[in-house]
Scaffold this active site. Structure first.
Site, short mmCIF file in Angstrom:
data_model
loop_
_atom_site.label_atom_id
_atom_site.label_comp_id
_atom_site.label_asym_id
_atom_site.label_seq_id
_atom_site.Cartn_x
_atom_site.Cartn_y
_atom_site.Cartn_z
N GLY A 31 -1.78 -1.54 -11.85
CA GLY A 31 -1.86 -2.68 -10.93
C GLY A 31 -0.56 -3.43 -10.68
CG ASN A 70 3.20 -0.86 -6.36
OD1 ASN A 70 4.20 -1.19 -5.73
ND2 ASN A 70 3.17 0.19 -7.16
NE ARG A 104 -13.02 13.21 -1.68
CZ ARG A 104 -12.32 12.85 -2.75
NH1 ARG A 104 -11.86 11.62 -2.85
NH2 ARG A 104 -12.09 13.71 -3.73
CG HIS A 140 3.78 9.35 -2.91
ND1 HIS A 140 2.75 9.79 -3.72
CD2 HIS A 140 4.76 10.28 -2.99
CE1 HIS A 140 3.10 10.95 -4.26
NE2 HIS A 140 4.30 11.27 -3.84
CG ASP A 179 -3.09 11.37 7.66
OD1 ASP A 179 -3.12 11.69 6.44
OD2 ASP A 179 -2.24 11.82 8.45
CD GLU A 230 6.29 2.80 -6.70
OE1 GLU A 230 5.11 2.42 -6.57
OE2 GLU A 230 6.61 3.71 -7.49
#
Ligand code: GRF
Length: 213
Positions: free
Chosen positions: A15, A17, A67, A111, A143, A176
Site C-alpha cells: 500500500g 503507492n 473473475r 508498473h 485495458d 513511483e
C-alpha cells in the site's frame, strides 16, 4: 456538489503507492478525494495504512467467484461509493469487462518498469536478468491486457552495477511515489488528449519539452 474528483484505490499488499497518493492529496499537490480503498486480500497491510489515514478501507475477498462476477460486484461497490476514477496500486488481479465498462479509460495502474518492457510479475528482477541499463516505472490506463494500456507517464531509473533486486526496487519505488500523484494530477484535471495510444498533456512541463530540430 463538491467538484473534487473522487478516486478509489485498489490494492493487494503493502500500500505504499496508495499512501503516496493520500499524502499528495493531504499536501494539496493533488486535487482529489479518496472515497474507498479496497483490497482483494483482507490481510493486506495497505488496508491498515488506509484506516490509519482515516480513509474508508474495505476487504473484498474473491471467495471463489469467477473473475467477471467479482469485477461486477466491485464495479457496483465503487459506483455506490461515488468513485469517478479507479487507481490500481499493487492490485494483483487482471481487470475484466464489467469493471472496464463501468469506468471506461478511467482505470489507472502503476508498473515498476518502462513498459512495454517487462510486464507482469517481478518486473525489477526481469530488468536485472535482461541486463538493461535503464529501467523505471510507468503509469498507464488499464485495458484488458496485462500492463498494456496507453501510457500516461514514465520515470527512468538507471540500473547500477551494484544493484540487486531489493535496491533497484527501492529506487524505482521512490520514483513511483512521485510519478503516480503527478500523473493523476494531469488525468483528473482533464488536461490531456488521447490520440490512439498516445496521451498528450495539454500543459507540457517546460523541463520536459523537447525542442523541435
Ligand atoms: C509497486 O511496485 C507497483 O508498481 C506494482 O506493485 C507494487 C506495489 O507496491 N504494481 P505498494 O503496494 O504500492 O507498496
Amino acid at each position: 456538489m463538491d467538484p473534487t474528483p473522487r478516486i478509489a484505490v485498489l490494492l493487494s499488499g503493502r500500500g505504499s503507492n496508495m499512501e503516496a497518493i493520500a499524502r499528495a492529496i493531504q499536501a494539496k499537490r493533488l486535487n482529489a478525494r479518496i472515497v474507498a480503498v479496497i483490497s482483494n486480500r483482507a490481510e493486506a497491510a495497505g488496508l491498515e495504512i488506509a484506516r490509519e489515514l482515516g480513509l474508508p478501507a474495505h476487504a473484498m475477498p474473491v471467495r471463489g467467484r469467477a473473475r467477471e462476477e467479482y469485477d461486477a460486484a466491485l464495479a457496483s461497490f465503487l459506483r455506490e461509493a461515488g468513485a469517478e476514477w479507479v487507481c490500481l496500486a499493487g492490485y494483483m488481479r487482471l481487470v475484466s469487462r464489467p469493471l472496464l465498462e463501468a469506468f471506461p479509460r478511467r482505470i489507472v495502474n502503476i508498473h515498476p518498469s518502462l513498459l512495454p518492457a517487462f510486464p507482469g510479475l517481478e518486473a525489477q528482477r526481469q530488468a536485472l536478468e535482461y541486463g538493461v541499463r535503464y529501467s523505471g516505472c510507468t503509469v498507464h490506463l488499464v485495458d484488458a491486457t496485462l500492463d498494456g494500456g496507453p501510457i500516461v507517464a514514465q520515470a527512468v531509473v538507471p540500473v547500477l552495477d551494484a544493484d540487486d533486486e531489493a535496491e533497484l526496487s527501492r529506487r524505482i519505488l521512490e520514483q513511483e511515489h512521485r510519478l503516480y500523484p503527478e500523473a493523476l494530477t494531469m488525468l483528473l484535471s482533464g488536461d490531456y488528449e488521447l490520440q490512439g495510444r498516445r496521451i498528450k498533456g495539454k500543459k507540457p512541463k517546460p523541463d520536459m519539452a523537447v525542442k523541435p530540430s
